[in-house]
Design a protein around this motif. Sequence first.
Motif, short mmCIF file in Angstrom:
data_model
loop_
_atom_site.label_atom_id
_atom_site.label_comp_id
_atom_site.label_asym_id
_atom_site.label_seq_id
_atom_site.Cartn_x
_atom_site.Cartn_y
_atom_site.Cartn_z
N GLY A 164 0.82 -1.21 0.00
CA GLY A 164 0.00 0.00 0.00
C GLY A 164 0.86 1.25 0.00
O GLY A 164 0.61 2.19 -0.77
N ASP A 165 1.87 1.27 0.84
CA ASP A 165 2.78 2.41 0.90
C ASP A 165 3.51 2.58 -0.44
O ASP A 165 3.64 3.68 -0.95
N PHE A 166 3.97 1.47 -1.00
CA PHE A 166 4.67 1.49 -2.29
C PHE A 166 3.77 2.07 -3.39
O PHE A 166 4.17 2.97 -4.12
N PHE A 167 2.54 1.57 -3.50
CA PHE A 167 1.64 2.03 -4.56
C PHE A 167 1.19 3.48 -4.35
O PHE A 167 1.01 4.21 -5.31
N ARG A 168 1.00 3.90 -3.10
CA ARG A 168 0.63 5.30 -2.87
C ARG A 168 1.75 6.24 -3.30
O ARG A 168 1.50 7.28 -3.92
N LYS A 169 3.00 5.88 -3.01
CA LYS A 169 4.14 6.71 -3.45
C LYS A 169 4.25 6.71 -4.96
O LYS A 169 4.47 7.76 -5.58
N LYS A 170 4.12 5.55 -5.60
CA LYS A 170 4.20 5.47 -7.06
C LYS A 170 3.08 6.25 -7.72
O LYS A 170 3.28 6.88 -8.76
N THR A 171 1.91 6.22 -7.12
CA THR A 171 0.78 6.95 -7.68
C THR A 171 1.03 8.45 -7.66
O THR A 171 0.75 9.15 -8.64
N LEU A 172 1.59 8.96 -6.58
CA LEU A 172 1.86 10.40 -6.51
C LEU A 172 2.99 10.82 -7.45
O LEU A 172 3.05 11.97 -7.87
N GLU A 173 3.87 9.88 -7.82
CA GLU A 173 4.94 10.18 -8.77
C GLU A 173 4.42 10.28 -10.20
O GLU A 173 4.92 11.04 -11.01
N ASN A 174 3.42 9.47 -10.54
CA ASN A 174 2.92 9.40 -11.91
C ASN A 174 1.41 9.12 -11.91
O ASN A 174 0.97 8.07 -12.35
N PRO A 175 0.62 10.09 -11.44
CA PRO A 175 -0.82 9.85 -11.32
C PRO A 175 -1.58 10.10 -12.62
O PRO A 175 -1.06 10.68 -13.57
N VAL A 176 -2.81 9.68 -12.59
CA VAL A 176 -3.81 10.06 -13.59
C VAL A 176 -4.78 10.97 -12.85
O VAL A 176 -5.14 10.70 -11.71
N TYR A 177 -5.16 12.07 -13.48
CA TYR A 177 -6.07 13.01 -12.86
C TYR A 177 -7.45 12.88 -13.50
O TYR A 177 -7.57 12.79 -14.72
N ARG A 178 -8.47 12.86 -12.66
CA ARG A 178 -9.85 12.77 -13.12
C ARG A 178 -10.72 13.72 -12.30
O ARG A 178 -10.29 14.22 -11.26
N VAL A 179 -11.94 13.92 -12.76
CA VAL A 179 -12.91 14.71 -12.01
C VAL A 179 -13.68 13.77 -11.10
O VAL A 179 -14.20 12.75 -11.54
N GLY A 180 -13.71 14.12 -9.81
CA GLY A 180 -14.47 13.33 -8.84
C GLY A 180 -15.53 14.19 -8.18
O GLY A 180 -15.25 15.30 -7.73
N LYS A 181 -16.75 13.69 -8.13
CA LYS A 181 -17.86 14.42 -7.50
C LYS A 181 -18.09 13.85 -6.11
O LYS A 181 -18.35 12.65 -5.95
N LEU A 182 -17.98 14.71 -5.09
CA LEU A 182 -18.13 14.27 -3.70
C LEU A 182 -19.58 13.85 -3.46
O LEU A 182 -20.51 14.58 -3.76
N THR A 183 -19.76 12.64 -2.91
CA THR A 183 -21.11 12.09 -2.77
C THR A 183 -21.59 11.91 -1.34
O THR A 183 -22.76 12.12 -1.05
N LYS A 184 -20.71 11.46 -0.44
CA LYS A 184 -21.17 11.23 0.93
C LYS A 184 -19.98 11.12 1.88
O LYS A 184 -18.84 10.92 1.45
#
Length: 134
Positions: free
Chosen positions: A23-43
């Motif tokens: 989990g720590d590994f993937f969270r760091k990798k994600t912040l290095e090379n993320p994909v950005y999308r639009v997220g609508k807050l629901t609850k």
Amino acid sequence: MKRNKFLILLLIGGVIFSYVFLGDFFRKKTLENPVYRVGKLTKIEFIGKNSSDWLYFKYAVNETEKEGKVYIKDTEYEYYKKRLGKSYIVAMNKNQIVNNLFLTYHLYIDYPVPNDYPSPPNGWKKIPINKALR
């Protein structure tokens, strides 16, 4: 019998350690090379007193609606409650399985976007900074 219990505990400990490490590994990798999308807050889902809460949002991948969630502090509940129904930029891993298993999402609350603003089917490689979005 004691040996079996030891092996079972060792196996469970190994699985938990692996999950935390990955989990720590993937969270760091994600912040290095993320994909950005639009997220609508629901609850917001209350987890427990003096704890964190879950903030849920919906986003689209290739026109399929998905749901993600991030932790928020209990003290931030009112702040985010006022923003439910609004859309923001969310960074995430390219792999949806990784997102679901390891919660690699990162909400950019400072990047509001119009609710009807579509993100490309594969998301953006950079945060779309555009005066029309703000």
